[in-house]
Design an enzyme around this catalytic site. Structure first.
Site, PDB file in Angstrom:
ATOM      1  CG  MET A  46      -1.992  -1.111   1.168  1.00 44.79           C
ATOM      2  SD  MET A  46      -3.224  -0.853   2.084  1.00 44.79           S
ATOM      3  CE  MET A  46      -2.781  -0.368   3.864  1.00 44.79           C
ATOM      4  N   GLY A  47       2.055   1.106  -0.395  1.00 40.59           N
ATOM      5  CA  GLY A  47       3.134   2.333  -0.510  1.00 40.59           C
ATOM      6  C   GLY A  47       3.638   2.485   1.032  1.00 40.59           C
ATOM      7  CG  LEU A  49       7.134   1.565  -0.764  1.00 42.23           C
ATOM      8  CD1 LEU A  49       7.915   1.078  -2.110  1.00 42.23           C
ATOM      9  CD2 LEU A  49       6.284   0.228  -0.685  1.00 42.23           C
ATOM     10  CG  HIS A  50       8.384   0.151   5.769  1.00 43.37           C
ATOM     11  ND1 HIS A  50       8.597  -1.291   5.980  1.00 43.37           N
ATOM     12  CD2 HIS A  50       7.212   0.230   6.136  1.00 43.37           C
ATOM     13  CE1 HIS A  50       7.560  -1.832   6.285  1.00 43.37           C
ATOM     14  NE2 HIS A  50       6.552  -0.922   6.498  1.00 43.37           N
ATOM     15  CG  HIS A  53       6.879  -2.076   2.006  1.00 40.88           C
ATOM     16  ND1 HIS A  53       6.764  -0.843   2.858  1.00 40.88           N
ATOM     17  CD2 HIS A  53       5.591  -2.536   2.151  1.00 40.88           C
ATOM     18  CE1 HIS A  53       5.605  -0.673   3.593  1.00 40.88           C
ATOM     19  NE2 HIS A  53       4.738  -1.762   3.100  1.00 40.88           N
ATOM     20  CG  ASP A 166       0.705  -7.370   8.058  1.00 45.55           C
ATOM     21  OD1 ASP A 166       0.081  -6.709   8.677  1.00 45.55           O
ATOM     22  OD2 ASP A 166       1.814  -6.942   7.460  1.00 45.55           O
ATOM     23  CB  VAL A 192      12.287  -5.661   8.313  1.00 43.50           C
ATOM     24  CG1 VAL A 192      13.653  -4.677   8.405  1.00 43.50           C
ATOM     25  CG2 VAL A 192      12.758  -6.712   7.143  1.00 43.50           C
ATOM     26  NE  ARG A 203      -2.888   1.777   9.962  1.00 39.87           N
ATOM     27  CZ  ARG A 203      -3.187   0.684   9.065  1.00 39.87           C
ATOM     28  NH1 ARG A 203      -2.567  -0.482   9.152  1.00 39.87           N
ATOM     29  NH2 ARG A 203      -4.190   0.880   8.515  1.00 39.87           N
TER      30      ARG A 203
END
Ligand code: AMP
Length: 309
Positions: A46-47, A49-50, A53, A166, A192, A203
């Site tokens: 969902m963008g 990004l870290h 991802h 998740d 991570v 979030r």
């Protein structure tokens, strides 16, 4: 293969990775890659990004070419009182990160492309979708499985990569792929973390400085549970009450759930004598964070507590 996807963006803000906006074009590009016997990898996001991802993208790049990332903030997985409108939207920097990460194409459709007027078909994994996260966020997983099914159907990748951060989501998607006989292999990758243990999440940007410090309580509670397990504790209730005690000791934390469940069924267990997950959902201020660790015989990372039952 270089994608010849239409580039979007103005000359002032050129998009640094080939961006595909339409389903028709995405299907065509993926079809071409499969026709050339390429191994297609898909990393849905969902963008915002870290490094979490990017770890999925790294793994995909080791196993696939081309690697396609998607960015779609899926309205159907947010409840009416959730953060859809304020969810971080950082498309330009995401696009830059994807280019650096060596992604071949970015699929970034508008909501109206994915859910045109009259859209009325949903995918739901019965049972699993109603527990834990599903109980706290009604309809959330129906939104997730529907959009993931659509992405898998559009791209038809050989492999699709998801994070065990998740845990329930990745379990549901694996179940959906099995139940619907999809040709895509679902790959689940370890979480991570920040150096202080906080699991990376889009979030986390909602947390103020005090909340950011308090948020490490999730990791601290999980580590304490790991130590108890290592010391021989097998009683799930005992583990749960020490998780609670640890979490409740943090003034800014409000526990939604802290449970030890069967890693397959997500049913609560009495004793840890089979593969299990320790799952947490905790509000830090207004921000809801989740984290977990897996207890089982297979170890693919230091994130897991290796157990031979
Ligand atoms: P999201 O953008 O939050 O929908 O996440 C996209 C994918 O990245 C999902 O498969 C997540 O499980 C995965 N992901 C999110 N955070 C992490 C993390 N800290 N480590 C590894 N994977 C993650």
């Amino acid at each position: 293969m270089r994608y010849s996807g239409r580039r979007v963006g103005s000359s002032r803000h050129p998009c640094p990775v080939d961006t595909i906006r339409t389903i028709a074009w995405m299907k065509e590009q993926a079809r071409q890659a499969r026709a050339e016997s390429r191994i297609v990898g898909l990393v849905p996001t969902m963008g915002a990004l870290h490094a979490g991802h990017l770890s999925l993208i790294e793994r995909a790049r080791r196993e696939c070419s081309p690697v396609i990332a998607s960015i779609f903030i899926n309205p159907k997985q947010f409840g009416p009182n959730e953060d859809f409108s304020k969810y971080p939207r950082t498309f330009q920097s995401d696009s830059e990160k994807l280019r650096h990460a060596g992604v071949d194409a970015l699929f970034a459709p508008e909501p109206s492309e994915i859910y045109p007027n009259g859209f009325s078909t949903y995918v739901n994994v019965d049972g699993l979708s109603d527990k834990l996260e599903g109980r706290s966020r009604p309809g959330h997983f129906r939104g997730v499985t529907t959009v993931v099914m659509k992405l898998l159907q559009i791209v038809q990748p050989n492999f699709a990569y998801f994070g065990r951060k998740d845990a329930q989501q990745s379990r549901l998607i694996t179940q959906m792929a099995r139940d619907l006989n999809l040709d895509t292999e679902i790959v689940v990758c370890p979480p991570v973390r920040e150096p202080d243990g906080l699991a990376l999440s889009s979030r986390n940007v909602y947390l103020n400085a005090d909340e950011r410090k308090a948020a490490t309580v999730l990791y601290r509670a999980l580590e304490a549970a790991k130590n108890e397990l290592a010391a021989g504790v097998r009683d799930a209730l005992q583990l749960q009450s020490s998780l609670r005690r640890k979490l409740d000791s943090e003034r800014l934390a409000r526990v939604d759930y802290a449970e030890v469940v069967d890693a397959e069924t997500f049913e609560p267990v009495v004793r840890v004598n089979k593969p299990c997950l320790v799952l947490l959902a905790v509000f830090i201020g207004k921000t809801r964070l989740i984290d977990n660790f897996y207890i089982g015989p297979k170890s693919s990372s230091s994130e897991e507590l290796v157990f031979h039952f």
